[in-house]
Design a protein around this motif. Structure first.
Motif, mmCIF file in Angstrom:
data_model
loop_
_atom_site.group_PDB
_atom_site.id
_atom_site.type_symbol
_atom_site.label_atom_id
_atom_site.label_comp_id
_atom_site.label_asym_id
_atom_site.label_seq_id
_atom_site.Cartn_x
_atom_site.Cartn_y
_atom_site.Cartn_z
ATOM 1 N N ALA A 1 0.894 -1.038 0.014
ATOM 2 C CA ALA A 1 0.129 0.028 0.114
ATOM 3 C C ALA A 1 1.079 1.322 0.003
ATOM 4 C CB ALA A 1 -0.927 -0.038 1.247
ATOM 5 N N LEU A 2 2.043 1.123 0.930
ATOM 6 C CA LEU A 2 2.697 2.401 1.161
ATOM 7 C C LEU A 2 3.367 2.599 -0.688
ATOM 8 C CD1 LEU A 2 4.798 4.430 2.380
ATOM 9 C CD2 LEU A 2 6.371 2.651 2.813
ATOM 10 N N LEU A 3 3.797 1.567 -1.101
ATOM 11 C CA LEU A 3 4.274 1.786 -2.632
ATOM 12 C C LEU A 3 3.330 2.347 -3.570
ATOM 13 C CD1 LEU A 3 6.676 1.197 -4.785
ATOM 14 C CD2 LEU A 3 5.345 -0.868 -5.307
ATOM 15 N N SER A 4 2.019 1.973 -3.375
ATOM 16 C CA SER A 4 1.032 2.564 -4.445
ATOM 17 C C SER A 4 0.677 3.900 -3.830
ATOM 18 C CB SER A 4 -0.326 1.559 -4.031
ATOM 19 O OG SER A 4 -0.201 0.412 -4.343
ATOM 20 N N ASP A 5 0.770 4.374 -2.465
ATOM 21 C CA ASP A 5 0.537 5.660 -2.056
ATOM 22 C C ASP A 5 1.705 6.515 -2.785
ATOM 23 O OD1 ASP A 5 -1.476 4.835 -0.767
ATOM 24 O OD2 ASP A 5 -0.730 5.005 1.325
ATOM 25 N N LEU A 6 2.910 6.069 -2.880
ATOM 26 C CA LEU A 6 3.989 6.935 -3.450
ATOM 27 C C LEU A 6 3.884 7.182 -4.793
ATOM 28 C CD1 LEU A 6 6.969 5.568 -1.093
ATOM 29 C CD2 LEU A 6 5.493 7.900 -0.903
ATOM 30 N N ARG A 7 3.082 6.301 -5.647
ATOM 31 C CA ARG A 7 3.118 6.473 -6.952
ATOM 32 C C ARG A 7 2.504 8.073 -7.350
ATOM 33 N NH1 ARG A 7 0.874 0.845 -8.799
ATOM 34 N NH2 ARG A 7 2.415 -0.197 -8.276
ATOM 35 N N HIS A 8 3.078 8.685 -8.611
ATOM 36 C CA HIS A 8 2.972 9.942 -8.959
ATOM 37 C C HIS A 8 2.901 9.886 -10.401
ATOM 38 C CE1 HIS A 8 3.745 14.184 -9.834
ATOM 39 N NE2 HIS A 8 3.019 14.207 -8.713
ATOM 40 N N PRO A 9 2.238 10.781 -11.302
ATOM 41 C CA PRO A 9 2.192 10.877 -12.706
ATOM 42 C C PRO A 9 3.757 10.549 -12.963
ATOM 43 C CG PRO A 9 0.369 12.121 -11.872
ATOM 44 C CD PRO A 9 1.123 11.668 -10.661
ATOM 45 N N ASP A 10 4.579 11.429 -12.483
ATOM 46 C CA ASP A 10 5.938 11.693 -12.940
ATOM 47 C C ASP A 10 6.821 10.458 -12.594
ATOM 48 O OD1 ASP A 10 5.357 13.940 -14.090
ATOM 49 O OD2 ASP A 10 5.806 15.320 -12.511
ATOM 50 N N MET A 11 6.222 9.619 -11.605
ATOM 51 C CA MET A 11 6.984 8.441 -11.100
ATOM 52 C C MET A 11 5.986 7.481 -10.911
ATOM 53 S SD MET A 11 9.553 8.941 -7.977
ATOM 54 C CE MET A 11 8.780 8.015 -6.387
ATOM 55 N N PRO A 12 5.589 6.719 -12.183
ATOM 56 C CA PRO A 12 4.688 5.835 -12.204
ATOM 57 C C PRO A 12 5.029 4.368 -11.327
ATOM 58 C CG PRO A 12 5.375 6.170 -14.319
ATOM 59 C CD PRO A 12 6.101 6.983 -13.563
ATOM 60 N N LEU A 13 6.450 4.388 -11.474
ATOM 61 C CA LEU A 13 6.739 2.828 -10.593
ATOM 62 C C LEU A 13 7.094 3.212 -9.359
ATOM 63 C CD1 LEU A 13 9.019 1.350 -13.263
ATOM 64 C CD2 LEU A 13 6.423 0.925 -12.957
ATOM 65 N N GLY A 14 6.603 4.308 -8.813
ATOM 66 C CA GLY A 14 6.829 4.536 -7.221
ATOM 67 C C GLY A 14 8.232 4.558 -6.968
ATOM 68 N N LEU A 15 8.505 3.748 -6.035
ATOM 69 C CA LEU A 15 9.923 3.680 -5.367
ATOM 70 C C LEU A 15 10.987 2.926 -6.309
ATOM 71 C CD1 LEU A 15 9.742 2.421 -1.873
ATOM 72 C CD2 LEU A 15 10.244 4.772 -2.590
ATOM 73 N N ALA A 16 10.714 2.517 -7.561
ATOM 74 C CA ALA A 16 11.464 1.641 -8.215
ATOM 75 C C ALA A 16 12.113 2.767 -9.271
ATOM 76 C CB ALA A 16 10.773 0.719 -9.211
ATOM 77 N N ASN A 17 11.586 4.379 -9.506
ATOM 78 C CA ASN A 17 12.236 4.844 -10.122
ATOM 79 C C ASN A 17 12.727 6.106 -9.330
ATOM 80 O OD1 ASN A 17 11.766 3.626 -12.693
ATOM 81 N ND2 ASN A 17 10.089 4.829 -13.300
ATOM 82 N N ALA A 18 12.688 6.154 -8.063
ATOM 83 C CA ALA A 18 13.109 7.146 -7.324
ATOM 84 C C ALA A 18 14.623 7.180 -7.428
ATOM 85 C CB ALA A 18 12.774 6.932 -5.817
ATOM 86 N N THR A 19 14.786 8.693 -7.553
ATOM 87 C CA THR A 19 16.220 9.312 -7.530
ATOM 88 C C THR A 19 16.905 8.992 -6.292
ATOM 89 O OG1 THR A 19 15.878 11.374 -6.882
ATOM 90 C CG2 THR A 19 15.573 10.888 -9.140
ATOM 91 N N PRO A 20 18.471 9.088 -6.292
ATOM 92 C CA PRO A 20 19.029 8.911 -4.739
ATOM 93 C C PRO A 20 18.289 10.086 -4.024
ATOM 94 C CG PRO A 20 20.573 8.525 -6.878
ATOM 95 C CD PRO A 20 19.208 9.125 -7.319
ATOM 96 N N SER A 21 18.351 11.136 -4.423
ATOM 97 C CA SER A 21 17.877 12.402 -3.502
ATOM 98 C C SER A 21 16.652 11.964 -2.937
ATOM 99 C CB SER A 21 17.850 13.665 -4.484
ATOM 100 O OG SER A 21 17.358 14.623 -3.517
ATOM 101 N N GLN A 22 15.526 11.621 -3.655
ATOM 102 C CA GLN A 22 14.321 11.484 -3.239
ATOM 103 C C GLN A 22 14.639 9.922 -2.216
ATOM 104 O OE1 GLN A 22 12.846 10.171 -7.237
ATOM 105 N NE2 GLN A 22 11.348 12.241 -7.313
ATOM 106 N N MET A 23 15.354 8.874 -2.536
ATOM 107 C CA MET A 23 15.410 8.021 -1.493
ATOM 108 C C MET A 23 15.867 8.436 -0.264
ATOM 109 S SD MET A 23 13.953 5.526 -2.756
ATOM 110 C CE MET A 23 14.515 4.475 -1.559
ATOM 111 N N ARG A 24 16.931 9.330 -0.400
ATOM 112 C CA ARG A 24 17.500 9.999 0.934
ATOM 113 C C ARG A 24 16.366 10.711 1.850
ATOM 114 N NH1 ARG A 24 18.542 15.071 2.237
ATOM 115 N NH2 ARG A 24 18.746 15.726 0.241
ATOM 116 N N ILE A 25 15.485 11.123 1.253
ATOM 117 C CA ILE A 25 14.408 12.059 1.797
ATOM 118 C C ILE A 25 13.611 11.033 2.509
ATOM 119 C CG2 ILE A 25 12.330 13.423 1.630
ATOM 120 C CD1 ILE A 25 14.142 15.140 -0.314
ATOM 121 N N ILE A 26 13.148 9.909 1.703
ATOM 122 C CA ILE A 26 12.169 8.964 2.152
ATOM 123 C C ILE A 26 12.731 8.202 3.524
ATOM 124 C CG2 ILE A 26 11.220 6.563 1.528
ATOM 125 C CD1 ILE A 26 10.900 7.829 -1.339
#
Length: 161
Positions: A83-108
């Motif tokens: 559910a967390l993964l689904s919540d993190l989806r965004h039109p610019d990031m359709p695969l959620g965490l799988a496409n997160a940048t290192p900067s985004q992962m640091r914040i997460i």
């Protein structure tokens, strides 16, 4: 491994499993199972159902495969990670965490450790103004504004007399 278990348990072939998942080629599943191609995050639930796996447990396995740098922080804490993964989806990031940048992962990774995380997040409307402050006072990125600068900012933005 899950594919082989499903094949034996259900007395089925890789081709049949591929058809159930609407894949034209069974080799795609073989490549996923061997780690040659990543398991699509959008298909976790579908694959788990066909393979008779718990979707949350399967999500953790996919997370380990796709993001080994954070997989050690995924504990069995009762969190519904799918559910967390689904919540993190965004039109610019359709695969959620799988496409997160290192900067985004640091914040997460930082958010769960910060009791005041919401205070660190800027709305899209605030970004322009904070960037302007950072341009005028670059030291604000690493230090606080001086008491005088803060007072001047408060006076400039405060209520009209």
């Amino acid at each position: 491994m899950a594919i082989n278990t499903a094949k034996v348990k259900n007395k089925t072939s890789l081709r049949t499993i591929a058809k159930q998942l609407n894949y034209k080629q069974a080799a795609v599943l073989s490549h996923m199972a061997n780690g040659r191609i990543p398991i699509p995050v959008k298909r976790i639930k579908d694959i788990a159902i066909v393979l008779d796996l718990n979707p949350e447990a399967f999500f953790k396995l996919v997370l380990k495969q796709r993001c080994p740098e954070i997989s050690s922080s995924v504990e069995d804490d009762g969190t519904n990670h799918y559910a967390l993964l689904s919540d993190l989806r965004h039109p610019d990031m359709p695969l959620g965490l799988a496409n997160a940048t290192p900067s985004q992962m640091r914040i997460i990774r930082e958010v769960p450790h910060d009791d005041h995380a919401a205070e660190r997040w800027l709305s899209p409307h605030e970004i322009r103004y904070v960037n302007e402050i950072r341009k005028l006072k670059p030291e604000v990125v690493t230090d606080r504004l001086s008491p005088r600068d803060l007072q001047l900012l408060s006076l400039a933005l405060g209520p009209l007399p």
